[in-house]
Design an enzyme around this catalytic site. Structure first.
Site, mmCIF file in Angstrom:
data_model
loop_
_atom_site.group_PDB
_atom_site.id
_atom_site.type_symbol
_atom_site.label_atom_id
_atom_site.label_comp_id
_atom_site.label_asym_id
_atom_site.label_seq_id
_atom_site.Cartn_x
_atom_site.Cartn_y
_atom_site.Cartn_z
ATOM 1 N N GLY A 1 -2.938 -13.303 -2.695
ATOM 2 C CA GLY A 1 -2.128 -12.103 -2.556
ATOM 3 C C GLY A 1 -0.780 -12.216 -3.234
ATOM 4 C CG LEU A 2 1.070 -15.476 -3.489
ATOM 5 C CD1 LEU A 2 1.345 -16.965 -3.577
ATOM 6 C CD2 LEU A 2 2.165 -14.775 -2.680
ATOM 7 C CE1 TYR B 1 -4.842 -2.555 -2.964
ATOM 8 C CE2 TYR B 1 -5.833 -0.650 -4.041
ATOM 9 C CZ TYR B 1 -4.733 -1.453 -3.793
ATOM 10 O OH TYR B 1 -3.514 -1.126 -4.344
ATOM 11 C CG ASP C 1 0.997 -6.366 -7.521
ATOM 12 O OD1 ASP C 1 1.836 -6.194 -6.612
ATOM 13 O OD2 ASP C 1 -0.182 -6.691 -7.301
ATOM 14 C CD GLU D 1 -5.810 -5.267 -11.611
ATOM 15 O OE1 GLU D 1 -6.018 -5.769 -10.504
ATOM 16 O OE2 GLU D 1 -5.581 -5.947 -12.620
ATOM 17 C CB SER E 1 -3.168 -14.970 -9.496
ATOM 18 O OG SER E 1 -4.325 -14.346 -8.949
ATOM 19 C CB SER F 1 -7.832 -20.526 -18.615
ATOM 20 O OG SER F 1 -7.019 -20.922 -17.530
ATOM 21 C CG HIS G 1 -2.027 -1.048 1.082
ATOM 22 N ND1 HIS G 1 -3.187 -0.887 0.372
ATOM 23 C CD2 HIS G 1 -2.077 -2.312 1.591
ATOM 24 C CE1 HIS G 1 -3.919 -1.985 0.456
ATOM 25 N NE2 HIS G 1 -3.262 -2.863 1.183
ATOM 26 C CB THR G 2 4.408 1.980 -0.004
ATOM 27 O OG1 THR G 2 4.846 0.812 -0.704
ATOM 28 C CG2 THR G 2 4.469 1.721 1.499
#
Length: 367
Positions: free
Chosen positions: A110-111, A210, A158, A146, A113, A56, A23-24
């Site tokens: 939280g990786l 968020y 990210d 996004e 994806s 997929s 969150h920075t």
């Protein structure tokens, strides 16, 4: 229609773990992510009709004709359609394509994806067109997908980590400068392991939590008369000015997190990675109390890991579920895993999964 006779080509992009500095990014601050060895793979062939068909395993196929408009495609396909839309909006003329997508990056952990998927699709579509856009500019384009298509108000951390990471290095990210500096991790030489603990408590960014945290940070900057929280020089005075309310606590977390990132970078550069451990734990406690974006599963995972001998641990990613990153001496990994497993079983949580990792390569050609 597919262009017959042309071979299938392959691009891939990793997930990412943020060692410290969540969150920075949207506060013009600092972070220290690295790429995971887990990747999203896109196998692509061009089409002559301008249509994109994506499939997929486990999902319904998606077919659309770019550019379209935000909202045209929903669900998992919105990440694919959003990238195609943002590329077209940026003036990059990419072709239709048949895309076959597979991913080893856990969803909802939280990786990153979603950014792994978006970066792999972006490289595939650009690659089919013979385009090689600047990686930082491509990160901006994916952020637009996004933010404006998918509807998640994420920053650039990210995308930059996924596109710029170097094997065996952490990535020191400066959100204002939009720069990434590789910093040698030295894990093996120091007998250390970075252990990802997927709590299997899924999280979602496309919701109000968020966005509320981001709005509070922006409100804090407005009250303090600065462009972003990064610009605060006298932290104590700023927090006093903000007063004892939610906005102050959100700002206190971000200001402290920036300082913790810089401290961690200095320690890693000095070959003192083990000393980053307590900083990770401090970061988690600040997230729990000030940013209020943890959940019981991640709190228990952090507490259990540290009690079992981890040098430090924290929730990683945007929060509200997801994964924990722990810094562990390599000989103590089994004890840490056993302690977290037992703690989860005692509380009736879904069992956690564990992945010892070293920093991997960023997005590119091949699997």
């Amino acid at each position: 229609m597919r262009r017959e006779g042309l071979p299938e080509r392959v691009w891939s992009a990793p997930g990412r773990v943020n060692l410290i500095g969540d969150h920075t990014d949207y506060n013009d601050g600092f972070a220290l992510p690295f790429a995971l060895p887990l990747r999203t793979v896109v196998r692509a062939r061009p089409r002559t009709d301008g249509v994109i068909h994506a499939r997929s395993a486990g999902h319904e196929d998606v077919t659309f004709a770019p550019p379209g408009q935000p909202g045209d495609v929903a669900g998992w396909g919105s990440y694919v359609a959003g990238v195609a839309w943002a590329l077209q909006q940026s003036g990059l003329d990419t072709p239709g394509a048949d895309l076959t997508i597979s991913s080893a990056v856990p969803v909802g952990a939280g990786l990153s994806s979603s950014h792994s998927l978006e970066c792999a699709v972006a490289l595939a579509l650009c690659g089919l067109a013979g385009l090689e856009p600047d990686r930082t500019e491509l990160a901006r384009i994916i952020q637009r997908a996004e933010n404006d298509y998918v509807g998640a108000p994420t920053g650039l951390l990210d995308q930059m980590a996924v596109l710029h990471s170097v094997p065996d290095h952490l990535s020191f990210f400066d959100a204002r400068a939009l720069s990434v500096e590789p910093v040698p991790a030295g894990l093996t030489d120091q007998g250390l392991v970075l252990l990802v603990i997927d709590t299997n408590a899924p999280h979602q960014h496309v919701d109000g939590a968020y966005a509320e945290r981001r709005q509070a940070c922006e409100e804090a900057a407005r009250r303090l008369g600065v462009a972003a929280l990064r610009d605060v020089e006298d932290v104590d005075a700023a927090l006093t000015e903000l007063g004892d309310d939610v906005v102050m606590r959100r700002a206190r977390y971000v200001l402290g997190e920036n300082a913790r990132v810089l401290q961690s970078v200095d320690l890693v550069r000095a070959g003192r990675l083990a000393e980053v451990g307590p900083v990770l734990t401090q970061s988690h406690e600040a997230a729990r109390t000030d940013f209020e974006n943890t959940v019981p599963e991640v709190d228990v995972a952090v507490q259990s890991a540290v009690s079992a001998g981890a040098l430090g641990a924290r929730m990683t990613g945007g929060g509200f579920g997801g994964a924990v990153i722990a810094l562990v001496e390599s000989t103590r990994v089994p004890q840490v895993e056993a302690a977290v497993t037992q703690a989860f079983a005692e509380r009736g949580f879904t069992a956690a999964t564990f992945l010892p990792v070293t920093p991997a390569r960023g997005a590119g050609n091949g699997e």
